[in-house]
Motif scaffolding. Structure first.
Motif, PDB file in Angstrom:
ATOM      1  N   GLN A 190       0.841  -1.200   0.000  1.00 28.52           N
ATOM      2  CA  GLN A 190       0.000   0.000   0.000  1.00 28.52           C
ATOM      3  C   GLN A 190       0.875   1.249   0.000  1.00 28.52           C
ATOM      4  OE1 GLN A 190      -3.482   0.264  -0.133  1.00 28.52           O
ATOM      5  NE2 GLN A 190      -3.008   2.428  -0.435  1.00 28.52           N
ATOM      6  N   THR A 191       1.946   1.214   0.784  1.00 30.75           N
ATOM      7  CA  THR A 191       2.856   2.363   0.846  1.00 30.75           C
ATOM      8  C   THR A 191       3.574   2.534  -0.488  1.00 30.75           C
ATOM      9  OG1 THR A 191       3.162   1.941   3.207  1.00 30.75           O
ATOM     10  CG2 THR A 191       4.726   3.422   2.152  1.00 30.75           C
ATOM     11  N   VAL A 192       3.987   1.436  -1.103  1.00 33.28           N
ATOM     12  CA  VAL A 192       4.597   1.518  -2.437  1.00 33.28           C
ATOM     13  C   VAL A 192       3.614   2.154  -3.424  1.00 33.28           C
ATOM     14  CG1 VAL A 192       5.451   0.171  -4.407  1.00 33.28           C
ATOM     15  CG2 VAL A 192       6.171  -0.433  -2.084  1.00 33.28           C
ATOM     16  N   SER A 193       2.365   1.730  -3.365  1.00 27.62           N
ATOM     17  CA  SER A 193       1.352   2.218  -4.314  1.00 27.62           C
ATOM     18  C   SER A 193       1.158   3.727  -4.223  1.00 27.62           C
ATOM     19  CB  SER A 193       0.015   1.509  -4.077  1.00 27.62           C
ATOM     20  OG  SER A 193      -0.666   2.032  -2.943  1.00 27.62           O
ATOM     21  N   GLU A 194       1.361   4.282  -3.039  1.00 25.21           N
ATOM     22  CA  GLU A 194       1.145   5.714  -2.831  1.00 25.21           C
ATOM     23  C   GLU A 194       2.176   6.576  -3.549  1.00 25.21           C
ATOM     24  OE1 GLU A 194       1.079   5.907   1.408  1.00 25.21           O
ATOM     25  OE2 GLU A 194      -0.866   4.875   1.562  1.00 25.21           O
ATOM     26  N   THR A 254       8.219  -0.177 -10.651  1.00 24.02           N
ATOM     27  CA  THR A 254       8.233  -0.636  -9.269  1.00 24.02           C
ATOM     28  C   THR A 254       8.970  -1.969  -9.193  1.00 24.02           C
ATOM     29  OG1 THR A 254       6.002  -1.551  -9.655  1.00 24.02           O
ATOM     30  CG2 THR A 254       6.146   0.529  -8.460  1.00 24.02           C
ATOM     31  N   ILE A 255       9.871  -2.072  -8.238  1.00 24.98           N
ATOM     32  CA  ILE A 255      10.555  -3.336  -7.929  1.00 24.98           C
ATOM     33  C   ILE A 255      10.501  -3.472  -6.416  1.00 24.98           C
ATOM     34  CG2 ILE A 255      12.611  -4.752  -8.247  1.00 24.98           C
ATOM     35  CD1 ILE A 255      13.561  -2.845 -10.403  1.00 24.98           C
ATOM     36  N   ALA A 256       9.712  -4.425  -5.941  1.00 25.32           N
ATOM     37  CA  ALA A 256       9.472  -4.540  -4.498  1.00 25.32           C
ATOM     38  C   ALA A 256       9.671  -5.972  -4.012  1.00 25.32           C
ATOM     39  CB  ALA A 256       8.053  -4.077  -4.171  1.00 25.32           C
ATOM     40  N   GLN A 287      11.643  -1.073  -3.371  1.00 27.81           N
ATOM     41  CA  GLN A 287      11.439  -1.493  -1.988  1.00 27.81           C
ATOM     42  C   GLN A 287      12.337  -2.701  -1.698  1.00 27.81           C
ATOM     43  OE1 GLN A 287       8.964  -4.450  -0.669  1.00 27.81           O
ATOM     44  NE2 GLN A 287      10.612  -4.111   0.814  1.00 27.81           N
ATOM     45  N   PRO A 288      13.583  -2.427  -1.316  1.00 25.96           N
ATOM     46  CA  PRO A 288      14.475  -3.524  -0.949  1.00 25.96           C
ATOM     47  C   PRO A 288      14.159  -4.067   0.437  1.00 25.96           C
ATOM     48  CG  PRO A 288      15.593  -1.419  -0.663  1.00 25.96           C
ATOM     49  CD  PRO A 288      14.247  -1.109  -1.254  1.00 25.96           C
ATOM     50  N   ASN A 289      14.133  -5.389   0.566  1.00 27.92           N
ATOM     51  CA  ASN A 289      13.933  -5.986   1.897  1.00 27.92           C
ATOM     52  C   ASN A 289      15.157  -5.788   2.771  1.00 27.92           C
ATOM     53  OD1 ASN A 289      11.398  -6.828   1.172  1.00 27.92           O
ATOM     54  ND2 ASN A 289      11.995  -8.934   0.742  1.00 27.92           N
ATOM     55  N   VAL A 290      16.324  -5.848   2.152  1.00 25.21           N
ATOM     56  CA  VAL A 290      17.608  -5.587   2.812  1.00 25.21           C
ATOM     57  C   VAL A 290      18.501  -4.864   1.808  1.00 25.21           C
ATOM     58  CG1 VAL A 290      17.508  -7.575   4.366  1.00 25.21           C
ATOM     59  CG2 VAL A 290      18.555  -7.837   2.105  1.00 25.21           C
ATOM     60  N   GLY A 291      19.575  -4.253   2.304  1.00 28.86           N
ATOM     61  CA  GLY A 291      20.557  -3.657   1.398  1.00 28.86           C
ATOM     62  C   GLY A 291      20.114  -2.391   0.704  1.00 28.86           C
ATOM     63  N   ALA A 292      19.343  -1.550   1.399  1.00 31.75           N
ATOM     64  CA  ALA A 292      18.912  -0.283   0.792  1.00 31.75           C
ATOM     65  C   ALA A 292      20.109   0.601   0.450  1.00 31.75           C
ATOM     66  CB  ALA A 292      17.965   0.460   1.733  1.00 31.75           C
ATOM     67  N   ASN A 293      21.200   0.485   1.224  1.00 31.23           N
ATOM     68  CA  ASN A 293      22.397   1.286   0.942  1.00 31.23           C
ATOM     69  C   ASN A 293      22.988   0.943  -0.418  1.00 31.23           C
ATOM     70  OD1 ASN A 293      23.035  -1.274   2.237  1.00 31.23           O
ATOM     71  ND2 ASN A 293      25.163  -0.610   2.301  1.00 31.23           N
ATOM     72  N   VAL A 294      22.908  -0.326  -0.819  1.00 32.49           N
ATOM     73  CA  VAL A 294      23.415  -0.748  -2.129  1.00 32.49           C
ATOM     74  C   VAL A 294      22.583  -0.102  -3.242  1.00 32.49           C
ATOM     75  CG1 VAL A 294      23.808  -2.745  -3.632  1.00 32.49           C
ATOM     76  CG2 VAL A 294      24.230  -2.934  -1.174  1.00 32.49           C
ATOM     77  N   ALA A 330      12.124  10.753  -2.431  1.00 33.11           N
ATOM     78  CA  ALA A 330      11.410  10.423  -1.189  1.00 33.11           C
ATOM     79  C   ALA A 330      11.937   9.092  -0.659  1.00 33.11           C
ATOM     80  CB  ALA A 330       9.909  10.334  -1.432  1.00 33.11           C
ATOM     81  N   GLU A 331      11.814   8.938   0.646  1.00 37.53           N
ATOM     82  CA  GLU A 331      12.127   7.662   1.303  1.00 37.53           C
ATOM     83  C   GLU A 331      11.114   7.454   2.413  1.00 37.53           C
ATOM     84  OE1 GLU A 331      16.875   7.022   1.414  1.00 37.53           O
ATOM     85  OE2 GLU A 331      16.171   8.762   2.542  1.00 37.53           O
ATOM     86  N   GLN A 332      10.745   6.207   2.630  1.00 43.75           N
ATOM     87  CA  GLN A 332       9.878   5.871   3.753  1.00 43.75           C
ATOM     88  C   GLN A 332      10.399   4.602   4.410  1.00 43.75           C
ATOM     89  OE1 GLN A 332       5.909   6.530   1.524  1.00 43.75           O
ATOM     90  NE2 GLN A 332       5.349   6.674   3.682  1.00 43.75           N
ATOM     91  N   ILE A 333      10.122   4.469   5.681  1.00 42.37           N
ATOM     92  CA  ILE A 333      10.472   3.256   6.414  1.00 42.37           C
ATOM     93  C   ILE A 333       9.248   2.863   7.227  1.00 42.37           C
ATOM     94  CG2 ILE A 333      11.485   4.537   8.353  1.00 42.37           C
ATOM     95  CD1 ILE A 333      13.567   2.220   8.545  1.00 42.37           C
ATOM     96  N   LEU A 334       8.923   1.577   7.229  1.00 40.16           N
ATOM     97  CA  LEU A 334       7.732   1.123   7.925  1.00 40.16           C
ATOM     98  C   LEU A 334       7.948  -0.260   8.503  1.00 40.16           C
ATOM     99  CD1 LEU A 334       5.730  -1.019   5.972  1.00 40.16           C
ATOM    100  CD2 LEU A 334       6.236   0.925   4.497  1.00 40.16           C
TER     101      LEU A 334
END
Length: 234
Positions: free
Chosen positions: A11-15, A93-95, A122-129, A143-147
Motif C-alpha cells: 500500500q505504501t509503495v502504491s502511494e 516498481t521493484i518490491a 522497496q528492498p527488503n535488505v541492502g537499501a544502501n546498495v 522520497a524515502e519511507q520506512i515502515l
C-alpha cells in the motif's frame, strides 16, 4: 492480501505511483500491486514482469479475475526485459527483493531505462546498495519511507533521473538522507536492532584464539556511526 486489499508494505509503495502512470512492475508475483493500481484507475497501462512461469501464471489469473486484461500485460521475462518498445513506461516498481538483486535488475536492464521513469524501489535488505547505484547512475532520491509490518522493517526509495551528478555522503548512503532527517520510530527500531546484531558479532569474534582486530575495529566504527545517528552514547 489480494488486488483489492494490499499489505501495508505494498500500500505504501502504491502511494508513490502517480495518477496516469504507465507502470512496469518487475517481479510482480501475484500482480496484487498493479491490479490494485489499475482497478483504482491510478495507472492507465501496466506491464507485469515475472521471470518464473509459476508466479506469472498467478499474476495472469489475478489479472483475468479482476477483468483488467486490457490494461495489464503479464510477460515472462528477466527483469527489465519485460519492457517492450512502445510501452512508454514512466514508472517502474521493484518490491520485495534484496538490494543486490534490485541493483542487478537495474544494471542489466539499463538499455530499457529512458531516464523519464520514476523508480519506486522497496528492498527488503541492502537499501544502501540501492542508493549507491542510484547515485552512480544520476538518479536522485525524491522520497524515502520506512515502515514496520509483522515484525519486519522495510524501506521504500523513489528516485528520478537528473542531468547533474548526484552526491551522497557515506552516512546518507547507509541510512538514507530523508530517513536521517525524520528519524521515525521504525528507523530507530531498525538501527537499534542492527547495532545489537553488530555487537553480538564483535562479542563472538573476541572469543576467538586470534581475533581479527581490523574487522572488529571496522564493526566498532559502524556501531559508533549508528550511535551518533540515533543519539545514543557509546
Amino acid at each position: 492480501m489480494n488486488g483489492t486489499h494490499l499489505s501495508k508494505r505494498l500500500q505504501t509503495v502504491s502511494e508513490h505511483v502517480e495518477p496516469g502512470s504507465r507502470l512496469a512492475d518487475i517481479g510482480s508475483d501475484h500482480a496484487y500491486l498493479p491490479v490494485y493500481l489499475a482497478a483504482n484507475q491510478i495507472i492507465s497501462y501496466g506491464v507485469v514482469g515475472e521471470v518464473a512461469r509459476g508466479p506469472l501464471a498467478n499474476a495472469t489469473s489475478e489479472i483475468q479475475r479482476a477483468g483488467l486484461a486490457e490494461i495489464l500485460h503479464p510477460r515472462l521475462a528477466d527483469g527489465l526485459a519485460a519492457i517492450k518498445d512502445g510501452d512508454d513506461i514512466d514508472a517502474i516498481t521493484i518490491a520485495g527483493m534484496g538490494g543486490i538483486l534490485i541493483t542487478h535488475i537495474l544494471e542489466t536492464g539499463k538499455q530499457k531505462l529512458t531516464g523519464k521513469e520514476k523508480l519506486i524501489l522497496q528492498p527488503n535488505v541492502g537499501a544502501n546498495v540501492v542508493r549507491q547505484w542510484l547515485m552512480d547512475n544520476r538518479y536522485q532520491l525524491s522520497a524515502e519511507q520506512i515502515l514496520e509490518e509483522e515484525g519486519h522493517i522495510y524501506e521504500i526509495l523513489t528516485a528520478k533521473k537528473v542531468a547533474a551528478p548526484v552526491s551522497y555522503t557515506e552516512k546518507q548512503l547507509r541510512f538514507g538522507p530523508y530517513l536521517l532527517a525524520e528519524k521515525t520510530p521504525a528507523f530507530v527500531a531498525k538501527w537499534t536492532s542492527e547495532r545489537s546484531q553488530l555487537q553480538r558479532i564483535i562479542d563472538n569474534m573476541k572469543l576467538a584464539t586470534s581475533p581479527d582486530q581490523e574487522k572488529i575495529e571496522r564493526i566498532e566504527r559502524e556501531i559508533q556511526m549508528i550511535n551518533e545517528v540515533i543519539h545514543v552514547e557509546s
